[in-house]
Design an enzyme around this catalytic site. Structure first.
Site, PDB file in Angstrom:
ATOM      1  N   GLU A  98      42.733  43.169  32.697  1.00 10.92           N
ATOM      2  CA  GLU A  98      41.392  42.936  33.212  1.00 10.92           C
ATOM      3  C   GLU A  98      40.493  44.155  32.983  1.00 10.92           C
ATOM      4  O   GLU A  98      39.855  44.668  33.889  1.00 10.92           O
ATOM      5  CB  GLU A  98      41.454  42.546  34.695  1.00 10.92           C
ATOM      6  CG  GLU A  98      42.220  41.253  34.915  1.00 10.92           C
ATOM      7  CD  GLU A  98      42.295  40.821  36.364  1.00 10.92           C
ATOM      8  OE1 GLU A  98      42.401  39.614  36.606  1.00 10.92           O
ATOM      9  OE2 GLU A  98      42.250  41.705  37.258  1.00 10.92           O
TER      10      GLU A  98
ATOM     11  N   ASP B   4      47.997  33.730  39.561  1.00  9.02           N
ATOM     12  CA  ASP B   4      47.284  34.694  40.404  1.00  9.02           C
ATOM     13  C   ASP B   4      47.215  34.219  41.852  1.00  9.02           C
ATOM     14  O   ASP B   4      46.146  33.862  42.339  1.00  9.02           O
ATOM     15  CB  ASP B   4      45.870  34.937  39.858  1.00  9.02           C
ATOM     16  CG  ASP B   4      45.211  36.164  40.471  1.00  9.02           C
ATOM     17  OD1 ASP B   4      45.900  36.937  41.148  1.00  9.02           O
ATOM     18  OD2 ASP B   4      44.002  36.349  40.266  1.00  9.02           O
TER      19      ASP B   4
ATOM     20  N   GLU C 119      42.915  35.545  49.228  1.00  2.00           N
ATOM     21  CA  GLU C 119      41.893  35.403  48.201  1.00  2.00           C
ATOM     22  C   GLU C 119      41.669  33.950  47.803  1.00  2.00           C
ATOM     23  O   GLU C 119      40.538  33.481  47.733  1.00  2.00           O
ATOM     24  CB  GLU C 119      42.281  36.223  46.967  1.00  2.00           C
ATOM     25  CG  GLU C 119      41.293  36.100  45.827  1.00  2.00           C
ATOM     26  CD  GLU C 119      41.680  36.937  44.614  1.00  2.00           C
ATOM     27  OE1 GLU C 119      40.946  36.873  43.611  1.00  2.00           O
ATOM     28  OE2 GLU C 119      42.711  37.641  44.665  1.00  2.00           O
TER      29      GLU C 119
END
Length: 719
Positions: free
Chosen positions: A326, A405, A433
């Site tokens: 990332e 993820d 998240e």
């Protein structure tokens, strides 16, 4: 109230979390005092150590809250001076520093535990309780364990990892507890930034930083260390893995004094401090032209800088690294691999006993959405499997529980069971998240249990992921758990008061992965809210059903995401579908799902050992809950449940809304039975969740109704 709580300026049931020791609540004191064990009024110790002093403080405070009387504390520096006849007391010490344990415990008993493990034994004839361990950290864990069990035992509660019978004047019974942590490393990753923000933080600002500097409120940090140590956590990385330039300076004189103060707060609770390091630090901080891991100047810079860190923090744990992921820098820039990069840092840390924890979340985040041959799920295995055996002994790979993820549902990472000659720890995400961001209730322990109990078949049947994570399957020297923290400066630490259960549950699972989700939930509720059976039953039920409820009204059948880009809260079916990140569901008018088979897809299924590869490859044997993770199927495909995929989507989303409304109603039944501040906060959040579930239902159902053109069998309202 503890001294550290006074320093931080916060107190009360929200802040105390599970360390409130509820026998001291109004109306409970008289009963508690009558049940006080004979040995609870006196504590004796023979050795000096910072962590031992912490244990004594915790024991004194805890017993005082439980039984209404502070025990007398007796410190003696002399071993071998005890008389044959001793009065009732708690006597604690390590094998080397005290002879208390030797008078009660046999050599065989002491040999049964090591390191941070401990023994608690009651000597009925002497009316004494002996706490022994090889280390002061073990003594601290024993104290927290004893206080937990005594709290759970109040008013007849039967929860807890070990049954405890307390000796009172009217009922002499014997306490016998042996505990050994299963995982050697039990770590928390803070994703805090020095500006005070927290990446994926849903509970306020950072407790570590404010206005670009370290906070001066060390008391709050120490209180956090208390919470972590009480569940067995022994390591913490205090800054975000996405290391910005200013955090890169944490390794330098500019910040090392501040880092050392934070390390001291954690050290008192037996927790080693780690830092997330910027792989490009030799350039960012050192003024070099390269960060090539094979460059001698780069290696020398890391060695010199690491020595400075250890001069400031002698028990520094090491570096946590996110590289080549990332847009983070890494060895790929120099045509090197991850073993080259990790081993360079391992070399710098080795003289001091430090560790490199290297994250395996590495994938191409600049994909072409039109290319179906690219599969993000494959990435970690493809990058790291070929490197097995090449990493230094003090390198540990940190592998996410799933290949994508931290979704509410995804397959387990096939990298577990693929690297026999490499140290590995499993990474979870406590912060929610993709599971409601601590505005929705989602108890994550059942998900973690499912992952840990997954059989990889790496060495035949019985090769569960928990045995890879703890190092026992491959006999690796380093092993354990890591997880992204869910705390912030919110008064209750976690934004949603019930989200504390995830932090507590993570610590307990790290200590003993065989604990059940039901047992952990029951423990946490009783420790946090007391022993009213209606309260225990209702909140435990809410926790244990919550993750299934969240899954019901969000992304179906393992397909993942369907959230708004960037902040990841709320429904957006195509939010990432045509982006560079590789998180696609491939829904069209005919069907949905990602084909990851060898026969016709990305070949991802081949990364598993044959037993699991065959199960996932076949539509006939692939579990319903993962069908869209592994296969692209028509909406009319019939699941093992007997429903079609499209009807499953409709039904679960309608059902999820009803269940979310039921959660809110269940909580309303507890008005007047829990702390009013906590009650109001949770009631507000559960009402929001119930409303937000409707938005998820309508967005998902409408999208797939319009895509497929297939009516709901029950003719419910779909827009």
């Amino acid at each position: 109230m503890s001294q550290t709580t006074i320093q931080s300026g916060l107190s009360g049931p929200q802040y105390d979390a599970w360390l409130g020791y509820h026998a001291a609540l109004p109306g409970a004191n008289d009963t508690a005092r009558k049940a006080a064990p004979l040995w609870s009024k006196r504590v004796e110790v023979q050795e000096q150590h910072e962590v031992m002093d912490t244990a004594l403080t915790e024991l004194s405070q805890g017993l005082g809250k439980l039984y209404g009387v502070q025990p007398e504390m007796i410190k003696s520096q002399t071993q071998g001076s005890q008389q044959n006849e001793r009065g009732p007391a708690i006597r604690l010490g390590t094998w080397a520093g005290s002879d208390f344990a030797a008078n009660v415990l046999t050599d065989a008993e002491r040999a049964a535990v090591h390191g941070e493990g401990f023994i608690i034994r009651e000597d009925e004839s002497q009316r004494e309780l002996v706490i022994g361990s090889e280390t002061p950290q073990g003594i601290l864990y024993a104290v927290f364990h004893l206080l937990r069990e005594l709290t759970l035992k109040q008013e007849g509660a039967e929860a807890g990892a070990a049954a405890v019978a307390v000796a009172t004047e009217s009922q002499p019974e014997r306490i016998v507890i042996n505990e050994q942590p299963v995982n050697s490393l039990r770590m928390i990753n803070q994703w805090d930034n020095v500006d005070g923000s927290i990446e994926r933080g849903y509970a306020g600002r950072s407790i570590f930083y404010e206005n670009g500097e370290f906070t001066q409120d060390i008391g709050r940090i120490r209180d956090y260390a208390r919470l972590l140590a009480s569940t067995g956590i022994n390591a913490v990385a205090i800054n975000n893995v996405n290391v910005h330039r200013k955090e890169s300076l944490f390794l330098t004189e500019r910040y090392l004094g501040d880092v050392a103060k934070v390390a001291a707060a954690f050290r008192a609770y037996g927790i080693r401090l780690f830092l997330s390091a910027n792989y490009a630090s030799p350039i960012e901080v050192g003024g070099l032209q390269t960060a090539d891991p094979l460059d001698e100047q780069v290696r020398e810079w890391w060695s010199i800088q690491t020595a400075k860190v250890y001069a400031a923090i002698p028990d520094f744990g090491g570096y946590l690294i996110k590289a080549d992921s990332e847009n983070r820098p890494g060895p790929f820039t120099y045509n090197r691999d991850h073993a080259d990069g990790a081993n360079m840092l391992a070399e710098a840390l080795r003289p001091f006993g430090g560790l490199v924890i290297w994250r395996c979340f590495v994938y191409n985040c600049k994909q072409d959405w039109r290319d179906r041959s690219t599969d993000r799920a494959r990435a970690a295995y493809d990058h790291f499997k070929p490197l097995d055996g090449r990493f230094a002994d003090n390198v540990i790979l940190q592998i996410k529980n799933g290949p994508m993820d931290f979704q509410v549902r995804e397959a387990v990472s096939p990298l577990f069971g693929a690297m026999e000659d490499t140290n590995q720890i499993i990474e979870f995400q406590i912060t929610q998240e993709y599971t409601g961001q601590q505005r929705h209730l989602a108890f994550l322990v059942p998900q973690w249990k499912e992952v840990l109990d997954f059989d990889t078949y790496a060495k035949g049947k019985g090769s569960e992921i928990k045995r890879i994570a703890d190092g026992s399957l491959y006999q690796r020297p380093y092993s354990g758990f890591a997880a992204v923290s869910n705390i912030g400066a919110d008064a209750c630490w976690t934004g949603h008061p019930l989200a504390q259960a995830n932090l507590y549950g993570y610590g307990r699972l790290g200590w003993n992965p065989d604990l059940s989700a039901e047992q952990i939930a029951d423990e946490w509720v009783r420790l946090t809210f007391g022993h009213d059976e209606q309260v225990v039953e209702r909140i435990t039920g809410m926790l244990l059903s919550s993750l299934d409820i969240y899954e019901n009204y969000t992304a179906p059948l393992g397909v993942g995401w369907m959230v708004n880009p960037d902040h990841h809260y709320g429904p957006n079916v195509d939010g990432y579908e045509y982006s560079k990140w590789g998180t696609y569901h491939f829904a069209d008018r005919y069907g949905i799902g990602v084909d990851r088979t060898v026969k016709s897809g990305t070949g991802y299924t081949s990364q598993y050992h044959p037993e699991n590869a065959a199960r996932y490859e076949s539509l006939e044997t692939c579990p319903d809950e993962l069908i869209l993770f592994f296969h692209h199927v028509p909406y009319t495909h019939v699941l093992h449940s007997g429903k079609t995929v499209i009807q499953h989507i409709y039904d679960t989303h309608f059902e999820g809304v009803e269940q979310a409304e039921a959660l809110a109603e269940t909580w309303r039944e507890l008005e007047g039975k829990v702390d009013p501040v906590i009650y109001s906060k949770v009631a507000e959040l559960q009402a929001e969740q119930a409303e937000h579930a409707k938005e998820w239902r309508d967005m998902i159902n409408t999208y797939f109704y319009r895509k497929s053109g297939i009516q709901d069998e029950h003719a419910r309202k779909i827009y």
